[in-house]
Design an enzyme around this catalytic site. Sequence first.
Site, PDB file in Angstrom:
ATOM      1  N   ASP A 172       0.848  -1.193   0.000  1.00 61.83           N
ATOM      2  CA  ASP A 172       0.000   0.000   0.000  1.00 61.83           C
ATOM      3  C   ASP A 172       0.890   1.252   0.000  1.00 61.83           C
ATOM      4  O   ASP A 172       0.630   2.223  -0.713  1.00 61.83           O
ATOM      5  CB  ASP A 172      -0.895  -0.034   1.251  1.00 61.83           C
ATOM      6  CG  ASP A 172      -2.153   0.816   1.089  1.00 61.83           C
ATOM      7  OD1 ASP A 172      -2.505   1.168  -0.042  1.00 61.83           O
ATOM      8  OD2 ASP A 172      -2.792   1.098   2.125  1.00 61.83           O
ATOM      9  N   HIS A 255      -4.815   2.826  -6.887  1.00 65.38           N
ATOM     10  CA  HIS A 255      -5.977   2.615  -6.022  1.00 65.38           C
ATOM     11  C   HIS A 255      -7.283   2.504  -6.806  1.00 65.38           C
ATOM     12  O   HIS A 255      -8.183   1.784  -6.407  1.00 65.38           O
ATOM     13  CB  HIS A 255      -6.064   3.693  -4.937  1.00 65.38           C
ATOM     14  CG  HIS A 255      -5.265   3.339  -3.717  1.00 65.38           C
ATOM     15  ND1 HIS A 255      -3.905   3.449  -3.690  1.00 65.38           N
ATOM     16  CD2 HIS A 255      -5.630   2.810  -2.518  1.00 65.38           C
ATOM     17  CE1 HIS A 255      -3.459   3.027  -2.510  1.00 65.38           C
ATOM     18  NE2 HIS A 255      -4.483   2.632  -1.783  1.00 65.38           N
ATOM     19  N   HIS A 258      -7.309  -0.983  -7.890  1.00 67.57           N
ATOM     20  CA  HIS A 258      -7.708  -1.779  -6.717  1.00 67.57           C
ATOM     21  C   HIS A 258      -9.228  -1.753  -6.553  1.00 67.57           C
ATOM     22  O   HIS A 258      -9.877  -2.786  -6.389  1.00 67.57           O
ATOM     23  CB  HIS A 258      -7.044  -1.229  -5.452  1.00 67.57           C
ATOM     24  CG  HIS A 258      -7.733  -1.663  -4.190  1.00 67.57           C
ATOM     25  ND1 HIS A 258      -8.865  -1.035  -3.710  1.00 67.57           N
ATOM     26  CD2 HIS A 258      -7.492  -2.685  -3.355  1.00 67.57           C
ATOM     27  CE1 HIS A 258      -9.279  -1.661  -2.622  1.00 67.57           C
ATOM     28  NE2 HIS A 258      -8.464  -2.661  -2.376  1.00 67.57           N
ATOM     29  N   HIS A 273      -6.148  -5.552   0.967  1.00 65.99           N
ATOM     30  CA  HIS A 273      -6.126  -4.270   0.254  1.00 65.99           C
ATOM     31  C   HIS A 273      -4.760  -4.076  -0.410  1.00 65.99           C
ATOM     32  O   HIS A 273      -4.670  -3.813  -1.609  1.00 65.99           O
ATOM     33  CB  HIS A 273      -6.424  -3.151   1.260  1.00 65.99           C
ATOM     34  CG  HIS A 273      -6.234  -1.778   0.717  1.00 65.99           C
ATOM     35  ND1 HIS A 273      -7.144  -1.177  -0.111  1.00 65.99           N
ATOM     36  CD2 HIS A 273      -5.219  -0.889   0.870  1.00 65.99           C
ATOM     37  CE1 HIS A 273      -6.698   0.037  -0.439  1.00 65.99           C
ATOM     38  NE2 HIS A 273      -5.540   0.227   0.138  1.00 65.99           N
TER      39      HIS A 273
HETATM   40 ZN   LIG Z   1      -4.408   2.031   0.181  1.00 69.92          ZN
END
Ligand SMILES: [Zn+2]
Length: 369
Positions: A172, A255, A258, A273
């Site tokens: 991340d 993101h 994602h 995540h």
């Molecule tokens: Zn993130």
Amino acid sequence: MSERIFISPAKYVQGKNAIQRIGEYVKDIGNQAIVIADETVWEIAANDVVKHLKEESIEVEEVVFNGEASKAEMERISKIAGESNSTVVVGVGGGKTLDTAKAVSDEVKGQTVIVPTTASTDAPTSALSVVYSNEGVFEGYRFYDKNPDLVIVDTKIVAGAPKRFLSSGIADALATWVEARSVIENKGKTMAGGYTTIAAQAIAEKCEETLFKYAELAYESVKAKAVTPALENVVEANTLLSGLGFESGGLGAAHAIHNGFTALDGDIHHLTHGEKVAFGTLVQLALEERSKEEIERYIKLYISLELPVTLEDIKLKDASREDIMKVAEAATVDEETIHEAFKVTADDVADAIYAADQYAKSYKEKYQK
Ligand SMILES: [Zn+2]
């Protein structure tokens, strides 16, 4: 208007056994707290948090979080917070618990205290929550007037968490500079509502530098459940640098991609995540004109941290072009952050997904038996 905006939590505390002093910090901001944690985290940390709050004569309402950062769960806990007149909302746990605590605190206009038990996401410091449906599908971002009032990270607890949490947080955090750079280059806006500051840029760059230096050592430290300077550095990179870096530095494609992946059914929902963001970062790099050396530098680090780098790794080996287009379309809806960094269509994103997959496969063939 072309304002630069930088936002951050009021106080950040990180160290071995830091939660033993939580009462001292919280007593300055209120004396009735609600503590939110899921069942597992109650055992690992939240009972201790309550104990240390009570040592400072703080009243505590205890709530078990049901596991999903959904609107319904946020409403359920807000009601309990209201009924107990809690003015301090303490979230203990992972990203979804913390995001729910922020929503609850916003509802009761309270003081927000965030106690991450893993360094698995950059959720702790930001003034926003990611809201999911009850089934775990990304629904949108919810923004607040302020960042958390206090973030306390106990590195002893983080070191005791499964290694996969740390690697996910590193993934991340590795997206932070890649995304901020693309937003800066495209003069896009950030989650803070303005343009990137030099401060946020420096933080995002330092985040990347710290991770390339210390991520592997920190990963080994966690395997030994040892708190080391390398782990402290990576916990700060995953939590503070990545948190400030994404929020005030800018989110781009990684993101958004994602978020696109959450639109699919199946085994991909078992990925964290950060694991989905790792692949999303490779897709973003493939979408940009980045050199082979740069892309392979990321692939190499991801592999050493046992992070996914191919479609097969993210359980999408047999996905149809239709499924991949579904991801790409979700990643390029009007409100997505990808538009702060790129002028691309869903079809471009789908091609980059296939390209990222192929780059990693080819890397693995060259360098792995
Ligand atoms: Zn993130």
